[in-house]
Design a protein around this motif. Structure first.
Motif, mmCIF file in Angstrom:
data_model
loop_
_atom_site.group_PDB
_atom_site.id
_atom_site.type_symbol
_atom_site.label_atom_id
_atom_site.label_comp_id
_atom_site.label_asym_id
_atom_site.label_seq_id
_atom_site.Cartn_x
_atom_site.Cartn_y
_atom_site.Cartn_z
ATOM 1 N N MET A 77 0.698 -1.128 -0.030
ATOM 2 C CA MET A 77 -0.041 -0.072 -0.031
ATOM 3 C C MET A 77 1.017 1.311 -0.094
ATOM 4 O O MET A 77 1.982 1.381 0.725
ATOM 5 C CB MET A 77 -0.775 -0.005 1.361
ATOM 6 N N ALA A 78 0.481 2.294 -0.833
ATOM 7 C CA ALA A 78 1.107 3.488 -0.815
ATOM 8 C C ALA A 78 1.088 4.464 0.206
ATOM 9 O O ALA A 78 -0.401 4.317 0.521
ATOM 10 C CB ALA A 78 0.930 4.141 -2.128
ATOM 11 N N LEU A 79 1.798 5.063 1.021
ATOM 12 C CA LEU A 79 1.570 5.973 2.211
ATOM 13 C C LEU A 79 2.047 7.314 1.554
ATOM 14 O O LEU A 79 3.125 7.551 1.240
ATOM 15 C CB LEU A 79 2.431 5.389 3.438
ATOM 16 N N HIS A 80 0.939 8.227 1.502
ATOM 17 C CA HIS A 80 1.041 9.568 0.964
ATOM 18 C C HIS A 80 0.555 10.626 1.767
ATOM 19 O O HIS A 80 -0.794 10.409 2.089
ATOM 20 C CB HIS A 80 0.797 9.881 -0.333
ATOM 21 N N VAL A 81 1.053 11.691 2.154
ATOM 22 C CA VAL A 81 0.609 12.728 2.919
ATOM 23 C C VAL A 81 0.931 14.044 1.984
ATOM 24 O O VAL A 81 1.955 14.516 2.014
ATOM 25 C CB VAL A 81 1.094 13.184 4.471
ATOM 26 N N ASN A 117 -6.063 -9.693 -9.793
ATOM 27 C CA ASN A 117 -6.134 -8.223 -9.555
ATOM 28 C C ASN A 117 -6.423 -7.722 -10.855
ATOM 29 O O ASN A 117 -5.507 -8.141 -11.746
ATOM 30 C CB ASN A 117 -4.913 -7.503 -8.921
ATOM 31 N N SER A 118 -7.216 -6.559 -11.211
ATOM 32 C CA SER A 118 -7.191 -6.223 -12.437
ATOM 33 C C SER A 118 -6.137 -4.956 -12.744
ATOM 34 O O SER A 118 -6.183 -4.334 -13.661
ATOM 35 C CB SER A 118 -8.758 -5.359 -12.768
ATOM 36 N N ASN A 119 -5.381 -4.471 -11.447
ATOM 37 C CA ASN A 119 -4.540 -3.519 -11.847
ATOM 38 C C ASN A 119 -3.389 -3.942 -12.633
ATOM 39 O O ASN A 119 -2.986 -5.223 -12.567
ATOM 40 C CB ASN A 119 -3.820 -3.360 -10.265
ATOM 41 N N ASP A 120 -3.048 -3.126 -13.584
ATOM 42 C CA ASP A 120 -1.761 -3.644 -14.492
ATOM 43 C C ASP A 120 -0.781 -2.617 -14.348
ATOM 44 O O ASP A 120 0.121 -2.639 -15.236
ATOM 45 C CB ASP A 120 -2.394 -3.711 -15.935
ATOM 46 N N GLU A 121 -0.697 -2.002 -13.162
ATOM 47 C CA GLU A 121 0.643 -1.080 -13.023
ATOM 48 C C GLU A 121 1.279 -1.361 -11.734
ATOM 49 O O GLU A 121 2.052 -0.737 -11.038
ATOM 50 C CB GLU A 121 0.018 0.308 -13.075
ATOM 51 N N ASP A 174 0.379 7.158 -6.176
ATOM 52 C CA ASP A 174 0.405 8.667 -6.173
ATOM 53 C C ASP A 174 -1.118 8.899 -6.180
ATOM 54 O O ASP A 174 -1.673 8.887 -7.514
ATOM 55 C CB ASP A 174 1.196 9.202 -7.427
ATOM 56 N N LEU A 175 -1.633 9.265 -4.944
ATOM 57 C CA LEU A 175 -2.784 9.723 -4.924
ATOM 58 C C LEU A 175 -3.430 10.857 -5.789
ATOM 59 O O LEU A 175 -4.669 11.158 -5.899
ATOM 60 C CB LEU A 175 -3.334 9.908 -3.437
ATOM 61 N N TYR A 229 -4.998 6.595 -12.104
ATOM 62 C CA TYR A 229 -6.030 6.122 -11.535
ATOM 63 C C TYR A 229 -5.912 5.889 -10.037
ATOM 64 O O TYR A 229 -4.820 5.702 -9.452
ATOM 65 C CB TYR A 229 -6.319 4.701 -12.253
ATOM 66 N N ASP A 230 -7.066 5.828 -9.318
ATOM 67 C CA ASP A 230 -7.310 5.442 -8.087
ATOM 68 C C ASP A 230 -7.345 4.120 -7.712
ATOM 69 O O ASP A 230 -7.699 3.294 -8.584
ATOM 70 C CB ASP A 230 -8.115 6.462 -7.310
ATOM 71 N N GLY A 231 -6.884 3.876 -6.449
ATOM 72 C CA GLY A 231 -7.471 2.522 -5.816
ATOM 73 C C GLY A 231 -8.808 2.069 -6.000
ATOM 74 O O GLY A 231 -9.294 0.959 -6.369
ATOM 75 N N LYS A 232 -9.872 3.237 -5.930
ATOM 76 C CA LYS A 232 -11.230 2.852 -5.881
ATOM 77 C C LYS A 232 -11.580 2.260 -7.457
ATOM 78 O O LYS A 232 -12.428 1.675 -7.507
ATOM 79 C CB LYS A 232 -12.057 3.869 -5.591
ATOM 80 N N ASP A 233 -10.632 2.792 -8.487
ATOM 81 C CA ASP A 233 -10.940 2.589 -9.937
ATOM 82 C C ASP A 233 -10.641 1.006 -9.809
ATOM 83 O O ASP A 233 -11.545 0.266 -10.579
ATOM 84 C CB ASP A 233 -10.485 3.467 -10.747
ATOM 85 N N VAL A 234 -9.635 0.518 -9.350
ATOM 86 C CA VAL A 234 -9.205 -1.049 -9.426
ATOM 87 C C VAL A 234 -10.347 -1.765 -8.527
ATOM 88 O O VAL A 234 -10.708 -2.698 -9.110
ATOM 89 C CB VAL A 234 -7.943 -1.008 -8.684
ATOM 90 N N VAL A 235 -11.086 -1.272 -7.508
ATOM 91 C CA VAL A 235 -12.219 -1.998 -6.944
ATOM 92 C C VAL A 235 -13.209 -2.225 -7.709
ATOM 93 O O VAL A 235 -13.610 -3.309 -7.736
ATOM 94 C CB VAL A 235 -12.201 -1.433 -5.390
ATOM 95 N N VAL A 236 -13.609 -1.083 -8.497
ATOM 96 C CA VAL A 236 -14.781 -1.133 -9.168
ATOM 97 C C VAL A 236 -14.616 -2.117 -10.546
ATOM 98 O O VAL A 236 -15.454 -3.019 -10.620
ATOM 99 C CB VAL A 236 -15.195 0.324 -9.871
#
Length: 639
Positions: free
Chosen positions: A1-5, A209-213, A280-281, A285-292
């Motif tokens: 998981m990426a951690l970004h602030v 997983n559908s993520n390709d990156e 990179d938030l 694309y965001d994580g929610k795009d992958v969930v969908v």
């Protein structure tokens, strides 16, 4: 998981996000991970005879359903004992000619590197001796694969971790310098009971997983789906196997639901989350795009299963990866709908299955996924991607089609293996069903679907020496010389009243251009109304009538239409015009008469004299005959 602030967040915000990450990953830390094992039986020397357990590595190719008998060798050079360095030109060979099972020490480098170096040195299998008295663990490949780890894909020999006690005993027996007897240490590695095989049907799951990156792991999953789908579809169509896809998600703790991290990586109010694809938030694309998309792929399987075609999931996932890449900014619902339609699935039923990702409510499909993610029975929790579960046992080894097929076939009860397990030569005939979802020209029946033993591919063909180009799914068009003979090169053509016109030109090797009198993009051409658009026959006194591909223009008032000048001229001239015309004609006639007279009298006489002079040289004329006649008589008499 990426951690970004991002921005000017305080230390408190950073600490809060760190705590969120710990909370979301806590389930992984406490997960019940099962170490899959095989058996190592020592055949000689007699003092070591017995059965021992070994933990199967999560790389290489284990011999599921089989055995391997070999001689244990241990590197003589202490510097090579860990196997972290290449063995150079040294090739390990046993005195008896049996396969070599190389024993190396734990530590110093990645487990996989030890196996790779041993494979290059001729080893048929590798045993790694633990360095501490502890329970066996699963040797895995590195999490962050760097370019210098390309060897991971080429490891083909099996390997396993053995306990320190058993490893020490093997080392002493295989090393004469350590007091060994010098007798060969022969072991049998046995994987026959590593895979349960209770009946004639295998049940298996693929956690993906559908993520390709996500780097090499994502590339590995996509390559496996493309390569294995032919096997999978034969197994499912024949009723030999029951397959179920799965996707891992996490949840966001209540205290962090309103953070940018949870909003970007979760759906259904923080209930289902996955990491940001590019870490990179603020971009991509965001994580929610992958969930969908993960949810959509689950529903594709459910809807396809309801229509008795569960194997279509393999085609959807393979096609989506090729057609809807994140790198090409096509990882979208619209692209997914195109893939769904090409495979003949009802999009409305898939949408109904997916529900509303924005609702503050449970999603039945994803909730089920989180429940089955937890291990049950002999299967441990699923904590890594990708994971393959066969007959409720997690597969260990390289995610490669042939290796996985061997493991699945080991799950059938003896003598019940299907034909696919007995021969690598097979055809799936996917092109017979809806043309495999590929492009096809209805007029010529030319198709981009090509059947292979790995499953169908959508690839524009070469027909009669003419190359078709396109994506193979929605478009293929002929290019190059001769393309107009193949379905008119995909261009517009139409026939009316026995007249055929085409937008395909032999001089244009790729494009389509509407012929004169028509407008359009070359694929659709419409007749141009030259009359209403004032493109022709716009002169005074003109009367225009449009026809297909052209027009007819007439002039009123007795005038005559000149098309090249788009004008009308008079048929009847004035008296002055006639006078001028008469004078011109008279002049021309006079010139003609004068020329004739010149030819008749002057030029003709000159030519006649010339002709007579020439003829006089070869033919006696009358005057010459009279002057020479007495001489000829005299000569005749003297003779």
């Amino acid at each position: 998981m990426a951690l970004h602030v991002h921005g000017h967040g305080s230390r408190l915000a950073a600490a809060a996000w760190a705590w969120l990450a710990v909370s979301m990953m806590a389930s992984l830390a406490s997960a019940r991970f099962i170490v899959e094992k095989n058996s190592v039986k020592v055949l000689s020397p007699r003092s070591l005879r017995g059965h021992h357990e070994a933990a199967i590595a999560n790389y290489g190719i284990p011999e599921y359903g089989g055995t391997l008998t070999g001689v244990v060798l241990y590197p003589e050079d202490p510097k090579l004992a860990t196997g972290c360095g290449p063995f150079g030109d040294k090739k390990f060979r046993s005195p008896s000619g049996r396969p070599v099972v190389l024993l190396v020490d734990r530590g110093g480098c990645y487990f996989a590197l030890k196996t790779w170096n041993a494979q290059l040195a001729g080893a048929a299998a590798v045993l790694v001796a633990d360095s501490a008295d502890e329970p066996l663990l699963t040797m895995d490949s590195p999490e962050d694969e760097t370019p210098d780890m390309a060897f991971l894909a080429n490891i083909t020999v099996p390997s396993a971790l053995v306990t320190k006690r058993f490893g020490d005993a093997l080392r002493r027996a295989a090393s004469p310098s350590s007091g060994g007897s010098g007798e060969e240490v022969v072991v049998r590695l046995d994987w026959r009971e590593s895979m349960p095989h209770p009946d004639k049907r295998v049940e298996y799951e693929f956690w993906t997983n559908s993520n390709d990156e996500c780097g090499p792991r994502c590339d590995e999953q996509a390559a496996f789906v493309r390569a294995f789908r032919g096997h999978a579809q034969l197994l499912e169509k024949g009723g030999y196997a029951l397959f179920t896809p799965h996707y891992i998600t996490w949840f966001c703790p209540d205290a962090f639901l309103d953070t940018p991290q949870c909003k970007a990586q979760c759906i259904n109010r923080g209930r289902y989350c996955v990491p940001d694809p590019d870490r990179d938030l603020a971009a991509g694309y965001d994580g929610k795009d992958v969930v969908v998309e993960n949810l959509r792929q689950l529903c594709v399987h459910r809807v396809a299963n309801a229509s008795s075609r569960p194997w279509v999931w393999w085609d959807y996932v393979a096609d989506y990866h090729l057609r809807c890449s994140m790198k090409e900014n096509k990882y979208t619902r619209r692209c997914a709908e195109d893939v769904v339609r090409s495979l003949g699935l009802p999009m409305d039923m898939i949408d109904k299955c997916m529900g509303d990702p924005d609702a503050d409510a449970e999603n039945d499909v994803l909730k089920t996924e989180q429940i089955v993610q937890v291990g049950h029975g002999t299967r441990g929790d699923v904590t890594i991607l990708p994971t393959l579960v066969i007959n409720n046992v997690q597969y260990r080894g390289k995610l490669e089609s042939t290796a996985v097929l061997k493991a699945i076939c080991a799950g059938f009860k003896e003598t019940t293996e299907p034909h696919v397990c007995l021969t690598p030569d097979m055809e799936t005939d996917e092109c017979l069903d809806n043309n495999g979802g590929c492009w096809r020209d209805e007029k010529t029946n030319i198709t981009a679907c090509k059947d292979t033993y790995r499953g169908r591919i959508c690839q524009c063909p070469v027909v009669g020496g003419v190359q078709y180009q396109g994506d193979g799914y929605t478009e293929c068009k002929a290019v190059g010389p001769g393309r107009c003979a193949m379905g008119n090169g995909g261009c517009w053509t139409e026939t009316r009243n026995g007249k055929t016109l085409s937008a395909c030109s032999g001089s244009d090797l790729s494009g389509c251009k509407c012929p004169p009198g028509f407008k359009g993009d070359g694929f659709h051409c419409q007749d141009v109304d030259e009359c209403s658009e004032k493109l022709a026959c716009s002169c005074p006194h003109c009367s225009c009538k449009n026809n297909w591909g052209g027009f007819d223009c007439k002039c009123g008032g007795g005038l005559m239409y000149i098309k090249s000048e788009d004008t009308c001229i008079a048929k009847n001239m004035s008296a002055f015009g006639w006078l001028v015309t008469a004078l011109v004609v008279s002049c021309l006639a006079g010139a003609g008469v004068a020329g004739y007279v010149f030819y008749k009298y002057r030029l003709r006489r000159y030519m006649d004299s010339e002709i007579m002079a020439i003829m006089a040289q070869y033919m006696p004329l009358d005057s010459q005959h009279n002057e020479n006649q007495p001489l000829r008589t005299q000569e005749t008499q003297q003779a």
